[in-house]
Design a protein around this motif. Structure first.
Motif, PDB file in Angstrom:
ATOM      1  N   THR A  26       0.683  29.721 -47.722  1.00 46.50           N
ATOM      2  CA  THR A  26       0.760  30.719 -48.791  1.00 46.50           C
ATOM      3  C   THR A  26      -0.549  31.511 -48.920  1.00 46.50           C
ATOM      4  OG1 THR A  26       0.203  28.996 -50.385  1.00 46.50           O
ATOM      5  CG2 THR A  26       2.521  29.525 -50.163  1.00 46.50           C
ATOM      6  N   ARG A  60       1.792  32.863 -41.333  1.00 49.81           N
ATOM      7  CA  ARG A  60       2.440  31.996 -40.342  1.00 49.81           C
ATOM      8  C   ARG A  60       1.819  32.148 -38.959  1.00 49.81           C
ATOM      9  NH1 ARG A  60       8.848  31.737 -41.700  1.00 49.81           N
ATOM     10  NH2 ARG A  60       8.676  31.710 -43.959  1.00 49.81           N
ATOM     11  N   ASP A  64      12.942  29.632 -41.911  1.00 46.54           N
ATOM     12  CA  ASP A  64      12.573  28.965 -43.155  1.00 46.54           C
ATOM     13  C   ASP A  64      11.515  27.926 -42.828  1.00 46.54           C
ATOM     14  OD1 ASP A  64      14.399  30.324 -44.679  1.00 46.54           O
ATOM     15  OD2 ASP A  64      15.962  28.799 -44.500  1.00 46.54           O
ATOM     16  N   VAL A  65      10.480  27.864 -43.647  1.00 48.53           N
ATOM     17  CA  VAL A  65       9.472  26.816 -43.447  1.00 48.53           C
ATOM     18  C   VAL A  65       9.834  25.640 -44.346  1.00 48.53           C
ATOM     19  CG1 VAL A  65       7.045  26.205 -43.626  1.00 48.53           C
ATOM     20  CG2 VAL A  65       7.689  28.500 -42.914  1.00 48.53           C
ATOM     21  N   HIS A  74      10.055  28.521 -53.400  1.00 46.51           N
ATOM     22  CA  HIS A  74       9.688  28.758 -51.999  1.00 46.51           C
ATOM     23  C   HIS A  74      10.204  30.118 -51.510  1.00 46.51           C
ATOM     24  CE1 HIS A  74       8.533  24.407 -50.730  1.00 46.51           C
ATOM     25  NE2 HIS A  74       7.985  24.773 -51.857  1.00 46.51           N
ATOM     26  N   LEU A 105       7.685  32.529 -52.832  1.00 48.50           N
ATOM     27  CA  LEU A 105       6.445  32.426 -52.056  1.00 48.50           C
ATOM     28  C   LEU A 105       6.596  32.955 -50.639  1.00 48.50           C
ATOM     29  CD1 LEU A 105       5.415  28.863 -53.213  1.00 48.50           C
ATOM     30  CD2 LEU A 105       3.993  30.885 -53.473  1.00 48.50           C
ATOM     31  N   GLY A 106       7.840  33.194 -50.218  1.00 47.26           N
ATOM     32  CA  GLY A 106       8.061  33.698 -48.857  1.00 47.26           C
ATOM     33  C   GLY A 106       8.150  32.599 -47.820  1.00 47.26           C
ATOM     34  N   LEU A 107       8.198  31.337 -48.261  1.00 46.60           N
ATOM     35  CA  LEU A 107       8.315  30.236 -47.296  1.00 46.60           C
ATOM     36  C   LEU A 107       9.747  30.116 -46.784  1.00 46.60           C
ATOM     37  CD1 LEU A 107       6.174  27.634 -49.263  1.00 46.60           C
ATOM     38  CD2 LEU A 107       5.548  28.703 -47.098  1.00 46.60           C
ATOM     39  N   LEU A 108      10.697  30.506 -47.619  1.00 43.52           N
ATOM     40  CA  LEU A 108      12.103  30.518 -47.213  1.00 43.52           C
ATOM     41  C   LEU A 108      12.600  31.962 -47.183  1.00 43.52           C
ATOM     42  CD1 LEU A 108      13.515  27.596 -49.432  1.00 43.52           C
ATOM     43  CD2 LEU A 108      12.849  27.483 -47.033  1.00 43.52           C
ATOM     44  N   LYS A 109      13.623  32.184 -46.393  1.00 46.71           N
ATOM     45  CA  LYS A 109      14.212  33.523 -46.296  1.00 46.71           C
ATOM     46  C   LYS A 109      15.552  33.520 -47.039  1.00 46.71           C
ATOM     47  CE  LYS A 109      11.074  34.657 -43.196  1.00 46.71           C
ATOM     48  NZ  LYS A 109      10.033  35.633 -43.438  1.00 46.71           N
TER      49      LYS A 109
END
Lengths: 245, 324
Positions: A82, A87, A239-240, B49, B52-56
């Motif tokens: 974040t 990434r 997706d992370v 998430h 936060l942009g961790l998931l789409k």
């Protein structure tokens, strides 16, 4: 410039963690054992040295890159991801740490061998000419491991790529099989991307740069950049979801 | 009117066949503390998430400070994760130096800022000890320190009081309130109602994949308490009569709940029960407005959702990792 500085900060941080956590002991023990068993006593030539270290560094690249990627899959990564590192910086940082560790271990093996049991035909200029394709193979294999990691590709894609690799690599055994004639065209198709790695290994051991040998490192580098770019593209789109500890 | 800090519209997210978010509409204004409530596994962490942009997202819009691309905004967002997993091999100060550099800070400014946040979260001399030796409360403090280190405009906080003792919870609440007063927008995800009551300006309840209700905390405080009347058995005719009294009256076979309550409504309900000879066992001033608001939202949301929610966030994450 800022992106490079961030990448360096994260790389240094991850490398420090790898050392402080004691994970690097695995590589150090492996180096000492490898050197003690294969390079300490026997009279060897440069070709043998690079054949042995060529395989050893690839195995170490496999292990170290996988270990670094498992570090990157921990929930600690959320805080890093974040940040403006993003990434791309995150994945490249893990990749570079793996390269630094393997290159350092290769340097240790080389230093021990040159100091205590120098190859009978050792020449510094030839040594460096062999080091280039050997280390590019390390970078190439590490980039492939990064691409095949759970962080980067979904399971289906990973299985598909592994199947492609299996077909490309196991051609000798399949000659005996009745299905080989069906596999042969696929094998021809899939094995060409491996050519730079195979040729690079041969170049490292033979040190014969004549007849277009200078293009081999370029091909290794191009394939490495291609694989790591594919990994970055895939990682950016995914997706992370990091593992709980 | 304050500008939007977070805006989502019709936000949807599924993991395979499991629909977690089914159209989340959310608006968080700059400078407010917005509390996201919801049962375990409702998708609160998924929503965070996504922001936060961790998931789409599968569908829908997310804008943070009016921008859809979150990587451009990472210097403006701070994140405190629910689970205090940090890098144990480093001291708190070393960790903050690295995160500060990753956020673009450097030199004297970085070190001054680190001293400030260490003081702010009360980490003191422990900042020079390895994080691996920290208690859970201290991990929460280092977590908050890293989240505010780069002076973000938006702070996304997942269960800030998790693992803290009551004094620590209160202190964490005060810290967040202090940050809010200095202009930070805070989006906090929690299931502790007391924390929400103390901390938040507005709240919403995420249940069944949607934010079913939102309200300002001040308005809920004004509504007072609910009252529950426990009965032995509520006849159908009485139930029908109670329903006619208004939406404030809810009932099941063994209880009648009035929320928000008023003397006139309580009198009308009691009169109806007595007229129908319903045996009253107890009259309990049961829940405050916030609790009742939450319970009603969960009740309504679960009734509206067709598919069952996953049991816990941990189960959901395990499923996702296995699927991957």
């Amino acid at each position: 410039m800022f992106a490079l500085r961030r990448l360096w900060t994260f790389t240094r941080f991850t490398l420090t963690e790898y050392i402080r956590s004691g994970r690097i002991i695995v590589e150090l023990v492996a180096v000492i054992l490898f050197w003690g068993l294969f390079l300490r006593e026997w009279t060897i030539g440069s070709e043998q040295f690079f054949s042995l270290t060529g395989i050893f560094t690839l195995l170490m690249a496999l292990y170290t890159t996988a270990a670094l990627l498992s570090l990157g899959e921990r929930p600690q990564g959320y805080v890093m991801l974040t940040r403006p590192l993003g990434r791309t910086g995150y994945l490249l940082g893990l990749y570079f740490v793996a390269l630094i560790v393997v290159l350092t271990m290769f340097a240790v093996v080389s230093a021990l061998t040159i100091t205590f049991n120098r190859p009978f035909d050792f020449l510094w200029n030839e040594f460096f000419m062999s080091v280039v394709p050997l280390l590019l193979n390390v970078a190439l294999l590490s980039s492939l491991i990064v691409l095949l990691s759970a962080l980067v590709l979904p399971n289906v894609m990973r299985l598909f790529l592994l199947a492609v690799l299996a077909i490309a690599l196991y051609s000798q055994a399949w000659h005996l099989s009745p299905v080989y004639r069906f596999i042969e065209p696929l094998q021809s198709l899939f094995s060409w991307p491996l050519y730079p790695a195979m040729a690079g290994f041969k170049l490292a051991t033979s040190r014969d740069w004549t007849g277009g040998g200078y293009y081999i490192p370029l091909a290794q580098l191009a394939l490495t950049v291609l694989l790591i770019s594919l990994a970055l593209i895939s990682f950016k789109r995914r997706d992370v979801i990091l593992r709980n500890q | 009117m304050a500008e939007q800090a977070i805006y989502t519209s019709n936000l949807r997210k599924s993991y395979g066949s499991l629909q977690v978010l089914r159209g989340v509409d959310l608006e968080v204004l700059q400078g407010e503390i917005w509390g996201l409530l919801g049962p375990n596994g409702a998708g609160k962490s998924t929503l965070m998430h996504l922001i936060l942009g961790l998931l789409k997202p599968d569908d829908g819009t997310i804008r943070v400070f009016g921008v859809e691309e979150r990587e451009q905004l990472s210097t403006r967002i701070g994140y405190l994760p629910e689970r205090p997993h940090y890098h144990n091999q480093f001291t708190g100060r070393e960790y903050l130096v690295t995160l500060g550099r990753l956020s673009g800070l450097g030199g004297k400014r970085l070190h001054d800022r680190i001293d400030t946040v260490i003081d702010l979260v009360g980490l003191g001399p422990s900042a020079d000890r390895r994080i691996g030796t920290y208690s859970k409360g201290m991990r929460q403090r280092i977590g908050l320190a890293q989240a505010v280190l780069h002076e973000p405009d938006l702070l996304i906080v997942d269960e800030p009081a998790s693992g803290l003792d009551p004094a620590g919870q209160r202190e964490m609440g005060l810290l967040l309130r202090t940050l809010s007063e200095t202009g930070h927008t805070i989006f906090v995800c929690t299931h502790q109602l007391t924390e929400v009551a103390r901390l938040c300006d507005r709240i919403g309840v995420l249940v069944g994949g949607k934010i079913t209700q939102t309200s300002s905390v001040a308005a809920l405080h004004e509504q007072g308490h609910s009252i529950t009347i426990r009965v032995t058995d509520l006849p159908l005719e009485t139930a029908n009569a109670l329903q006619a009294l208004g939406p404030e009256v809810r009932y099941d076979r063994l209880s009648v709940t009035i929320f928000p309550t008023s003397d006139a409504l309580l009198a009308a309900v009691l009169r109806q029960l007595l007229d129908d000879d319903v045996a009253i066992q107890a009259i309990v001033p049961e829940a405050d407005a916030l609790e009742q608001f939450y319970l009603n939202a969960v009740h309504d949301g679960q009734a509206a959702a067709s598919a069952p929610a996953p049991s816990t966030t941990e189960d959901l994450l395990e499923t996702l990792i296995e699927d991957r």
